[in-house]
Each structure stands twice: as structure tokens, then as C-alpha cells.
Design a protein around this motif. Structure first.
Motif, PDB file in Angstrom:
ATOM      1  N   GLN A   1       3.546   6.039  -5.498  1.00  0.00           N
ATOM      2  CA  GLN A   1       3.423   6.208  -6.946  1.00  0.00           C
ATOM      3  C   GLN A   1       2.325   7.197  -7.297  1.00  0.00           C
ATOM      4  O   GLN A   1       2.461   7.987  -8.224  1.00  0.00           O
ATOM      5  CB  GLN A   1       3.163   4.866  -7.621  1.00  0.00           C
ATOM      6  CG  GLN A   1       4.381   3.984  -7.658  1.00  0.00           C
ATOM      7  CD  GLN A   1       4.095   2.622  -8.266  1.00  0.00           C
ATOM      8  OE1 GLN A   1       2.949   2.251  -8.475  1.00  0.00           O
ATOM      9  NE2 GLN A   1       5.154   1.875  -8.532  1.00  0.00           N
ATOM     10  N   ALA A   2       1.237   7.178  -6.544  1.00  0.00           N
ATOM     11  CA  ALA A   2       0.134   8.100  -6.808  1.00  0.00           C
ATOM     12  C   ALA A   2       0.506   9.529  -6.430  1.00  0.00           C
ATOM     13  O   ALA A   2      -0.006  10.486  -7.012  1.00  0.00           O
ATOM     14  CB  ALA A   2      -1.100   7.661  -6.024  1.00  0.00           C
ATOM     15  N   ARG A   3       1.404   9.674  -5.471  1.00  0.00           N
ATOM     16  CA  ARG A   3       1.769  10.995  -4.974  1.00  0.00           C
ATOM     17  C   ARG A   3       2.866  11.674  -5.789  1.00  0.00           C
ATOM     18  O   ARG A   3       3.043  12.886  -5.703  1.00  0.00           O
ATOM     19  CB  ARG A   3       2.218  10.875  -3.517  1.00  0.00           C
ATOM     20  CG  ARG A   3       2.205  12.191  -2.788  1.00  0.00           C
ATOM     21  CD  ARG A   3       2.565  12.018  -1.366  1.00  0.00           C
ATOM     22  NE  ARG A   3       3.955  11.581  -1.304  1.00  0.00           N
ATOM     23  CZ  ARG A   3       4.538  11.172  -0.205  1.00  0.00           C
ATOM     24  NH1 ARG A   3       3.873  11.108   0.901  1.00  0.00           N
ATOM     25  NH2 ARG A   3       5.796  10.803  -0.211  1.00  0.00           N
ATOM     26  N   THR A   4       3.602  10.931  -6.568  1.00  0.00           N
ATOM     27  CA  THR A   4       4.686  11.543  -7.344  1.00  0.00           C
ATOM     28  C   THR A   4       4.109  12.460  -8.400  1.00  0.00           C
ATOM     29  O   THR A   4       3.089  12.165  -9.011  1.00  0.00           O
ATOM     30  CB  THR A   4       5.594  10.494  -8.012  1.00  0.00           C
ATOM     31  OG1 THR A   4       4.806   9.698  -8.876  1.00  0.00           O
ATOM     32  CG2 THR A   4       6.295   9.634  -6.985  1.00  0.00           C
TER      33      THR A   4
ATOM     34  N   CYS B   1       0.831  -1.212   0.000  1.00  0.00           N
ATOM     35  CA  CYS B   1       0.000   0.000   0.000  1.00  0.00           C
ATOM     36  C   CYS B   1       0.864   1.260   0.000  1.00  0.00           C
ATOM     37  O   CYS B   1       0.505   2.255  -0.624  1.00  0.00           O
ATOM     38  CB  CYS B   1      -0.941  -0.007   1.204  1.00  0.00           C
ATOM     39  SG  CYS B   1      -2.236  -1.263   1.105  1.00  0.00           S
ATOM     40  N   GLN B   2       2.012   1.214   0.689  1.00  0.00           N
ATOM     41  CA  GLN B   2       2.905   2.369   0.699  1.00  0.00           C
ATOM     42  C   GLN B   2       3.463   2.627  -0.695  1.00  0.00           C
ATOM     43  O   GLN B   2       3.555   3.778  -1.130  1.00  0.00           O
ATOM     44  CB  GLN B   2       4.059   2.152   1.694  1.00  0.00           C
ATOM     45  CG  GLN B   2       4.967   3.353   1.834  1.00  0.00           C
ATOM     46  CD  GLN B   2       4.273   4.528   2.472  1.00  0.00           C
ATOM     47  OE1 GLN B   2       3.736   4.406   3.560  1.00  0.00           O
ATOM     48  NE2 GLN B   2       4.286   5.678   1.824  1.00  0.00           N
ATOM     49  N   GLN B   3       3.820   1.558  -1.413  1.00  0.00           N
ATOM     50  CA  GLN B   3       4.319   1.728  -2.779  1.00  0.00           C
ATOM     51  C   GLN B   3       3.253   2.341  -3.678  1.00  0.00           C
ATOM     52  O   GLN B   3       3.540   3.239  -4.460  1.00  0.00           O
ATOM     53  CB  GLN B   3       4.790   0.383  -3.344  1.00  0.00           C
ATOM     54  CG  GLN B   3       6.084  -0.100  -2.745  1.00  0.00           C
ATOM     55  CD  GLN B   3       6.466  -1.488  -3.209  1.00  0.00           C
ATOM     56  OE1 GLN B   3       5.632  -2.254  -3.682  1.00  0.00           O
ATOM     57  NE2 GLN B   3       7.731  -1.826  -3.055  1.00  0.00           N
ATOM     58  N   ALA B   4       2.022   1.866  -3.553  1.00  0.00           N
ATOM     59  CA  ALA B   4       0.931   2.423  -4.364  1.00  0.00           C
ATOM     60  C   ALA B   4       0.687   3.884  -4.004  1.00  0.00           C
ATOM     61  O   ALA B   4       0.473   4.726  -4.886  1.00  0.00           O
ATOM     62  CB  ALA B   4      -0.345   1.604  -4.150  1.00  0.00           C
ATOM     63  N   HIS B   5       0.745   4.192  -2.726  1.00  0.00           N
ATOM     64  CA  HIS B   5       0.558   5.572  -2.257  1.00  0.00           C
ATOM     65  C   HIS B   5       1.666   6.483  -2.795  1.00  0.00           C
ATOM     66  O   HIS B   5       1.399   7.594  -3.248  1.00  0.00           O
ATOM     67  CB  HIS B   5       0.541   5.588  -0.731  1.00  0.00           C
ATOM     68  CG  HIS B   5       0.395   6.932  -0.128  1.00  0.00           C
ATOM     69  ND1 HIS B   5      -0.797   7.627  -0.113  1.00  0.00           N
ATOM     70  CD2 HIS B   5       1.297   7.730   0.485  1.00  0.00           C
ATOM     71  CE1 HIS B   5      -0.613   8.786   0.483  1.00  0.00           C
ATOM     72  NE2 HIS B   5       0.647   8.869   0.849  1.00  0.00           N
TER      73      HIS B   5
END
Length: 88
Positions: free
Chosen positions: A69-72, A63-67
């Protein structure tokens, strides 16, 4: 000797300000406080090693990786500085 529009000190101050702002944003993005035992997004268990290594962690690795990637987002600054890149 001809001078530009600003002093060298002003340019250095602007660079330092931009770097300091980026560091402050990165520090603010780090978790702090008590770590959760379960991910707040998917409710899976957060391993103890992750909780010890990163105090205040709230998400599992997936979930941290997905978060992240969405925040970049692309930078607002043109760091290449070439005329060609400014025309794109």
C-alpha cells in the motif's frame, strides 16, 4: 490519404515498450532467493505454506500488505484519453 505525425508501427512500438517496462518492474519487485522463517519487519513467523508458495518471501502477510500500500503510486500516464480528464 493523410498520415499523422508518426507511423502506426511507431505507436505500437511505444505501447509495447511501455508494457515491457511495466512487466520488468513487476518481475523485479517479486522476491527471489531463500525465504525467511521470520518477518524482517515485525519478527513474526512466516507460515511454511507462504514460504513454499512464494520463494524468497521476506515479510509476513500483514507487513507485505502495508508495504504494498505504501509503494503504490498513481500512474504517470493518462489512460482515459478524454479531453476532460486531461484538463483536471
Amino acid at each position: 490519404m493523410a498520415k499523422g505525425f508518426g507511423s502506426e508501427d511507431a505507436a505500437q512500438d511505444e505501447i509495447e515498450g511501455a508494457v515491457n517496462d511495466a512487466v520488468r518492474r513487476a518481475q523485479d519487485a517479486l522476491p527471489h532467493g531463500e525465504s525467511l522463517t521470520h518477518c524482517e519487519d515485525c519478527d513474526s513467523v512466516i507460515p511454511e505454506g507462504r514460504r513454499k508458495a512464494l520463494p524468497g518471501v521476506r515479510l509476513c502477510v500483514e507487513c507485505q500488505q502495508a508495504h504494498d500500500q505504501a509503494r503504490t503510486h498513481p500512474s504517470a500516464y493518462n489512460r482515459r484519453g478524454s479531453k476532460d480528464s486531461q484538463l483536471r
